[in-house]
Design an enzyme around this catalytic site. Structure first.
Site, short mmCIF file in Angstrom:
data_model
loop_
_atom_site.label_atom_id
_atom_site.label_comp_id
_atom_site.label_asym_id
_atom_site.label_seq_id
_atom_site.Cartn_x
_atom_site.Cartn_y
_atom_site.Cartn_z
N GLY A 190 0.64 -1.10 -0.21
CA GLY A 190 -0.13 -0.07 0.05
C GLY A 190 0.18 1.15 0.36
O GLY A 190 1.85 1.03 0.31
N LYS A 191 0.07 2.20 -0.37
CA LYS A 191 0.70 3.45 -0.22
C LYS A 191 0.21 4.74 -0.58
O LYS A 191 -1.18 4.71 -0.97
CB LYS A 191 2.08 4.00 -1.40
CG LYS A 191 3.66 4.69 -1.59
CD LYS A 191 4.11 4.50 0.09
CE LYS A 191 5.42 4.23 -0.44
NZ LYS A 191 6.61 4.06 0.32
N GLY A 192 0.37 6.12 0.44
CA GLY A 192 -0.64 6.83 0.64
C GLY A 192 0.21 8.74 0.64
O GLY A 192 1.29 8.24 1.02
N ASP A 211 6.83 8.05 6.09
CA ASP A 211 7.40 7.90 4.92
C ASP A 211 7.86 9.87 4.30
O ASP A 211 7.76 10.59 5.68
CB ASP A 211 6.18 7.96 3.70
CG ASP A 211 6.72 7.27 2.32
OD1 ASP A 211 6.59 5.93 2.09
OD2 ASP A 211 7.36 8.11 1.56
#
Ligand code: NAD
Length: 435
Positions: free
Chosen positions: A117-119, A158
């Protein structure tokens, strides 16, 4: 089978690799080495979902601004989606999809029970006060509430976010759910369920993998010179550990430039980016005339004739323009995506091994997994245990990838992707496609 791209692909990387382009190319390359159902590969080219949300923020002056946030969930066949939330003006849905695909492979190569996942939010975090960052984060947590959770999707810090951001996110989520749920995010401060050793972990894993690579190529760490680009969380920790273990770190850099001393640099004497931003170059200005150390540009650091080069700053620094000039014997990727696709092909032609990011810097997500376990069990591990188990996980992954290099004649990058894709594909084939 040769995996070298065509001459056209090798010619240039005018358009520096975007995360999504790189992720798709890597998947296609890996698929040529694995006996995998083409339907599974087709499914893996697409994320499960990408959520776009509007995140309204009341600024400190009372005005209201609306930012755009995203969460891409690539694949969860092996477990909950896992990956960072970044605050950066250039965050886009496409970038999040590409980075979420990378996270699928990173988790799989380490055999962690997570998918990718990444956002993030398209915002310049430096333009926000602490209070504004807190309000923005809490509202973002609420907008994503239905898609995240310890068994669904577990964000982490991040670019532009940190342990405090995760604390606010966890608090907002927990308040809305009516109970304290530390496992909704990782990278939290240890006092609220974070893990000891999390911050240092990507640099530690990079150092472990560099050490193993040196050994694999029949060298002795005590006769090994190392150049490290970037002196942040990854670069400084990797440099310090490698020096502790006997290597000679001859060059380090920050965004303003590098310092080089063929006799070795005392890396403990230079503050990391977190301890004091951009201290490498201020350390360099204090050098006396007779010192053997001298200043270099970041570009020159990459071309030093060293045993091991660790790019640990930003992506796309080894390109078609400088790959012919790389003089290191081994490259270990501390940063995400420091080598472009075109440069990779040139280094392969030149027989310079490149140990990829999805293996080398995966200590971060591995200790995130340990944090998630600690949160679920409500039992904190000691730093010694974290580091011991990280070492074990990294060595297991190294052994799995090395087997593909030795048995299949693959590059380190292809080997890592083959290990990852095999695991994900096997899980998909075993579970089947429903309905
Ligand atoms: P950081 O912000 O702690 O440090 C970055 C360092 O790189 C600083 O010394 C900075 O001065 C330097 N730098 C910035 N731009 C540069 C440039 N253009 N040229 C040379 N040096 C430059 O960052 P970090 O957390 O160490 O992350 C570094 C890389 O590692 C990034 O690619 C990141 O995505 C990746 N990474 C980080 C983690 C993590 O958990 N920290 C995990 C996996 C991968």
């Amino acid at each position: 089978m040769s995996t070298t791209p065509s001459t056209d692909e090798m010619a240039s990387d005018d358009e520096l690799d975007s995360a999504l382009i790189t992720a798709r190319r890597q998947l296609e390359r890996a698929a040529t080495h694995v006996d995998v159902d083409p339907g599974v590969v087709e499914r893996l080219k697409h994320p499960t979902r990408v959520q776009q949300v509007s995140v309204p923020l009341e600024r400190d002056d009372g005005s209201v601004e609306v930012f755009t946030g995203y969460r891409a969930q690539h694949d969860d066949v092996r477990g909950p989606y896992k990956g960072g939330l970044r605050y950066h003006p250039e965050v886009t849905a496409e970038e999040c999809i590409g980075l979420s695909m990378w996270m699928t492979w990173k988790c799989a190569v380490l055999d962690l029970p997570f998918g990718g996942g990444k956002g993030g939010i398209a915002v310049d975090p430096k333009s926000l006060s602490d209070d504004e960052t807190e309000r923005l984060t809490r509202r973002f947590a609420e907008e994503l509430r239905n898609m995240v959770g310890p068994t669904k999707d577990v964000p982490a810090p991040d670019m532009g976010t940190d342990a405090q951001t995760m604390a606010w996110f966890m608090d907002a989520y927990s308040m809305q759910q009516g109970e304290t749920i530390p496992g909704v995010v990782t990278g939290k401060p240890p006092v609220i369920g974070g893990s000891y050793g999390r911050e240092e972990a990507p640099g530690r894993s990079t150092a472990i993998i560099a050490r193993e690579a040196v050994d694999h190529y029949d060298r002795d760490l005590s006769n090994t010179t190392v150049a490290v680009q970037g002196f942040g969380s990854v670069g400084a920790n990797a440099a310090r550990l490698l020096e502790d273990w006997g290597a000679t770190v001859v060059a380090v850099s920050d965004v303003n430039g590098a310092i080089y001393d063929p006799g070795g640099i005392d890396v403990d004497a230079i503050p990391s980016h977190d301890e004091e931003p951009e201290a490498v170059t201020s350390y360099a200005t204090e050098l006396a005339d007779g010192d053997s150390a001298r200043r270099l540009s970041n570009a020159d650091l990459l071309e030093l004739d060293v045993d091991v080069l660790i790019p640990a700053a930003v992506g796309n620094v080894i390109t078609a323009d400088n790959a012919d000039a790389i003089a290191a014997d081994i490259v270990v990727e501390g940063a995400n995506g420091p080598t472009t696709f075109a440069a990779d092909a040139i280094l392969e032609e030149r027989d310079i091994p490149v140990v990829p990011d999805i293996l080398a810097n995966a200590g971060g997500v591995t200790v995130s997994y340990f944090e998630w376990l600690q949160d679920i069990n409500r039992r904190q591990w000691t730093l010694e245990r974290v580091n011991r188990e990280l070492e074990e996980h990294m060595l297991d992954a190294w052994t799995d990838v090395r087997a593909e290099v030795e048995d299949g004649g693959l590059t380190w990058r292809d080997a890592a992707y083959v290990v990852a894709l095999s695991r994900v594909a096997e899980a998909k084939e075993t579970r089947g496609l429903w309905p």
